[in-house]
Design a protein around this motif. Structure first.
Motif, PDB file in Angstrom:
ATOM      1  N   ALA A   1      21.704  24.319  -7.944  1.00 21.91           N
ATOM      2  CA  ALA A   1      21.395  23.182  -7.075  1.00 21.91           C
ATOM      3  C   ALA A   1      19.994  23.256  -6.500  1.00 21.91           C
ATOM      4  O   ALA A   1      19.419  22.235  -6.125  1.00 21.91           O
ATOM      5  N   GLY A   2      19.445  24.464  -6.393  1.00 26.31           N
ATOM      6  CA  GLY A   2      18.138  24.650  -5.766  1.00 26.31           C
ATOM      7  C   GLY A   2      18.200  25.454  -4.488  1.00 26.31           C
ATOM      8  O   GLY A   2      17.170  25.676  -3.845  1.00 26.31           O
ATOM      9  N   LYS A   3      19.409  25.922  -4.094  1.00 25.20           N
ATOM     10  CA  LYS A   3      19.553  26.688  -2.850  1.00 25.20           C
ATOM     11  C   LYS A   3      18.721  27.965  -2.872  1.00 25.20           C
ATOM     12  O   LYS A   3      17.977  28.248  -1.933  1.00 25.20           O
ATOM     13  N   THR A   4      18.886  28.756  -3.926  1.00 22.27           N
ATOM     14  CA  THR A   4      18.175  30.034  -3.986  1.00 22.27           C
ATOM     15  C   THR A   4      16.677  29.814  -4.046  1.00 22.27           C
ATOM     16  O   THR A   4      15.898  30.536  -3.410  1.00 22.27           O
ATOM     17  N   THR A   5      16.242  28.805  -4.789  1.00 25.58           N
ATOM     18  CA  THR A   5      14.815  28.480  -4.828  1.00 25.58           C
ATOM     19  C   THR A   5      14.307  28.146  -3.439  1.00 25.58           C
ATOM     20  O   THR A   5      13.233  28.614  -3.019  1.00 25.58           O
ATOM     21  N   LEU A   6      15.064  27.353  -2.701  1.00 22.12           N
ATOM     22  CA  LEU A   6      14.659  26.965  -1.348  1.00 22.12           C
ATOM     23  C   LEU A   6      14.541  28.176  -0.445  1.00 22.12           C
ATOM     24  O   LEU A   6      13.521  28.349   0.252  1.00 22.12           O
ATOM     25  N   ILE A   7      15.543  29.056  -0.435  1.00 25.33           N
ATOM     26  CA  ILE A   7      15.483  30.181   0.498  1.00 25.33           C
ATOM     27  C   ILE A   7      14.435  31.202   0.073  1.00 25.33           C
ATOM     28  O   ILE A   7      13.841  31.866   0.931  1.00 25.33           O
ATOM     29  N   ARG A   8      14.181  31.321  -1.205  1.00 20.98           N
ATOM     30  CA  ARG A   8      13.132  32.246  -1.636  1.00 20.98           C
ATOM     31  C   ARG A   8      11.755  31.744  -1.222  1.00 20.98           C
ATOM     32  O   ARG A   8      10.861  32.536  -0.924  1.00 20.98           O
ATOM     33  N   MET A   9      11.584  30.432  -1.184  1.00 20.23           N
ATOM     34  CA  MET A   9      10.319  29.894  -0.693  1.00 20.23           C
ATOM     35  C   MET A   9      10.220  30.026   0.820  1.00 20.23           C
ATOM     36  O   MET A   9       9.153  30.336   1.356  1.00 20.23           O
ATOM     37  N   LEU A  10      11.333  29.804   1.529  1.00 20.98           N
ATOM     38  CA  LEU A  10      11.323  29.964   2.987  1.00 20.98           C
ATOM     39  C   LEU A  10      10.958  31.388   3.392  1.00 20.98           C
ATOM     40  O   LEU A  10      10.343  31.608   4.440  1.00 20.98           O
ATOM     41  N   THR A  11      11.330  32.349   2.556  1.00 20.96           N
ATOM     42  CA  THR A  11      11.079  33.758   2.876  1.00 20.96           C
ATOM     43  C   THR A  11       9.815  34.295   2.216  1.00 20.96           C
ATOM     44  O   THR A  11       9.590  35.505   2.218  1.00 20.96           O
ATOM     45  N   THR A  12       9.008  33.420   1.645  1.00 23.34           N
ATOM     46  CA  THR A  12       7.725  33.745   1.011  1.00 23.34           C
ATOM     47  C   THR A  12       7.872  34.597  -0.246  1.00 23.34           C
ATOM     48  O   THR A  12       6.902  35.187  -0.721  1.00 23.34           O
ATOM     49  N   ALA A  13       9.097  34.689  -0.795  1.00 21.40           N
ATOM     50  CA  ALA A  13       9.288  35.477  -2.013  1.00 21.40           C
ATOM     51  C   ALA A  13       8.629  34.805  -3.213  1.00 21.40           C
ATOM     52  O   ALA A  13       8.155  35.496  -4.131  1.00 21.40           O
ATOM     53  N   ILE A  14       8.619  33.479  -3.236  1.00 21.04           N
ATOM     54  CA  ILE A  14       7.935  32.729  -4.297  1.00 21.04           C
ATOM     55  C   ILE A  14       7.166  31.577  -3.643  1.00 21.04           C
ATOM     56  O   ILE A  14       7.582  31.064  -2.600  1.00 21.04           O
ATOM     57  N   PRO A  15       6.057  31.155  -4.251  1.00 29.37           N
ATOM     58  CA  PRO A  15       5.306  30.028  -3.701  1.00 29.37           C
ATOM     59  C   PRO A  15       5.847  28.705  -4.235  1.00 29.37           C
ATOM     60  O   PRO A  15       6.389  28.652  -5.348  1.00 29.37           O
ATOM     61  N   PRO A  16       5.699  27.614  -3.483  1.00 31.09           N
ATOM     62  CA  PRO A  16       6.066  26.307  -4.020  1.00 31.09           C
ATOM     63  C   PRO A  16       5.022  25.830  -5.032  1.00 31.09           C
ATOM     64  O   PRO A  16       3.872  26.267  -5.000  1.00 31.09           O
ATOM     65  N   THR A  17       5.437  24.941  -5.918  1.00 28.37           N
ATOM     66  CA  THR A  17       4.474  24.278  -6.789  1.00 28.37           C
ATOM     67  C   THR A  17       3.590  23.350  -5.975  1.00 28.37           C
ATOM     68  O   THR A  17       2.377  23.243  -6.206  1.00 28.37           O
ATOM     69  N   SER A  18       4.206  22.676  -5.014  1.00 27.70           N
ATOM     70  CA  SER A  18       3.466  21.845  -4.070  1.00 27.70           C
ATOM     71  C   SER A  18       4.277  21.735  -2.788  1.00 27.70           C
ATOM     72  O   SER A  18       5.463  22.064  -2.751  1.00 27.70           O
ATOM     73  N   GLY A  19       3.615  21.294  -1.734  1.00 27.55           N
ATOM     74  CA  GLY A  19       4.271  21.214  -0.433  1.00 27.55           C
ATOM     75  C   GLY A  19       3.820  22.339   0.480  1.00 27.55           C
ATOM     76  O   GLY A  19       3.031  23.212   0.092  1.00 27.55           O
ATOM     77  N   ARG A  20       4.355  22.338   1.703  1.00 31.30           N
ATOM     78  CA  ARG A  20       3.893  23.282   2.721  1.00 31.30           C
ATOM     79  C   ARG A  20       5.055  23.730   3.602  1.00 31.30           C
ATOM     80  O   ARG A  20       5.932  22.945   3.930  1.00 31.30           O
ATOM     81  N   ILE A  21       5.036  25.003   3.963  1.00 31.21           N
ATOM     82  CA  ILE A  21       6.020  25.568   4.889  1.00 31.21           C
ATOM     83  C   ILE A  21       5.274  26.240   6.026  1.00 31.21           C
ATOM     84  O   ILE A  21       4.344  27.027   5.794  1.00 31.21           O
ATOM     85  N   THR A  22       5.676  25.950   7.259  1.00 31.40           N
ATOM     86  CA  THR A  22       5.153  26.684   8.412  1.00 31.40           C
ATOM     87  C   THR A  22       6.314  27.334   9.149  1.00 31.40           C
ATOM     88  O   THR A  22       7.386  26.754   9.293  1.00 31.40           O
TER      89      THR A  22
END
Length: 291
Positions: A40-61
């Motif tokens: 679904a994208g859950k693991t991708t989302l949490i890995r980006m929230l935790t800086t484990a992987i970068p997004p292709t685009s977008g921003r997290i603060t």
């Protein structure tokens, strides 16, 4: 007001596959459940929230720090977050204390006495204070899961992200974990990615449902459950067109969705019912796998 976490237009692509598609998300103090089927994208989302992987685009603060910027900013974000991945590899020759102490060193706890006190505190929180000198290889699966949780709690993180934290825990351990996480949610943002809908019902005040890389629901748990009101039935047999059904302990058949017959009686819906109704056969398949 500044949010603890802000994500804007968060997108992740792997070649021609879009795992997460322009997701906007705000997180504040409290416990948020993250539901969704595999892929679904859950693991991708949490890995980006935790800086484990970068997004292709977008921003997290996170607390005003840009988690999608350079290594200095990412390091600052990592100091204020805790992360429990679904799978964690342990150096099995270490003791419980040595492992958590090692993680604390990586998080730059340089004062030995304060660091050791913190290690003892988090081991006590997860019920491993009597296992500090035990080798990790001698622990049960549930104990290793609690050890993994302990390292994520170091320093009372303002952002705590947990992927399937109750896997392998017995009911008593699960209840103890809920008590710990509810306390964490009083001062920070806790994200609980899980397939255990009972954990969401018992612990979370907010639920986010992700499917096909997008958010399908984001709101209070009670409002999510309310989407299933009048759509869950008890009868002597499966209702025509039911999305899912099973025979309960009292002999009645619980049908999710479908056309009610004259004998059907409306049942109180649950988080699981709302999830099955929202995501359909995909959700049902994942529930059967998790059972």
């Amino acid at each position: 007001m500044t949010r603890l976490v802000q994500a804007r237009a968060l997108t992740k692509r792997y070649g021609s596959t879009t795992a997460l598609d322009a997701v906007d998300l705000d997180l504040d103090v409290g416990v948020t459940g993250l539901l969704g089927p595999n892929g679904a994208g859950k693991t991708t989302l949490i890995r980006m929230l935790t800086t484990a992987i970068p997004p292709t685009s977008g921003r997290i603060t996170v607390l005003g720090r840009d988690a999608t910027a350079g290594p200095v900013e990412r390091a600052e974000v990592r100091r204020v977050l805790g992360y429990l991945p679904q799978e964690l590899q342990f150096p099995r020759g270490m003791t419980c204390f040595a492992f958590v102490d090692y993680i604390a060193v990586l998080k730059e706890w340089t004062a030995t006495a304060a660091r050791h006190a913190e290690v003892r505190r988090v081991l006590d929180l997860v019920g491993l204070s009597d296992r500090t000198t035990r080798r990790i290889r001698t622990l049960s699966g549930g104990q290793r899961r609690r050890l993994a949780l302990a390292q994520s709690l170091l320093g009372d993180p303002r952002l705590l992200v947990l992927d399937e934290p109750t896997t392998g825990l017995d009911p008593e351990q699960r209840a103890s974990l809920r008590a710990v996480l509810s306390e964490c949610g009083r001062t920070g943002a806790v994200v609980l990615a899980t397939h255990q809908t009972e954990d969401v019902a018992a612990l979370c005040d907010r639920v986010i449902v992700v499917a096909a890389g997008r958010i399908h629901f984001d709101g209070k748990v009670r409002d999510f459950v309310g989407t299933a009101a009048g759509r869950v039935w008890l009868a002597g047999a499966e209702l025509p067109g039911a999305q899912a059904s099973w025979r309960t302990a009292d002999g009645k058949v619980r049908s999710i969705g479908g056309q009610p017959t004259e004998e059907a009686v409306a049942a109180e819906p649950s988080v699981e019912d709302a999830y099955l109704l929202m995501l359909g056969p995909t959700a049902q398949s994942r529930m059967e796998m998790a059972a």
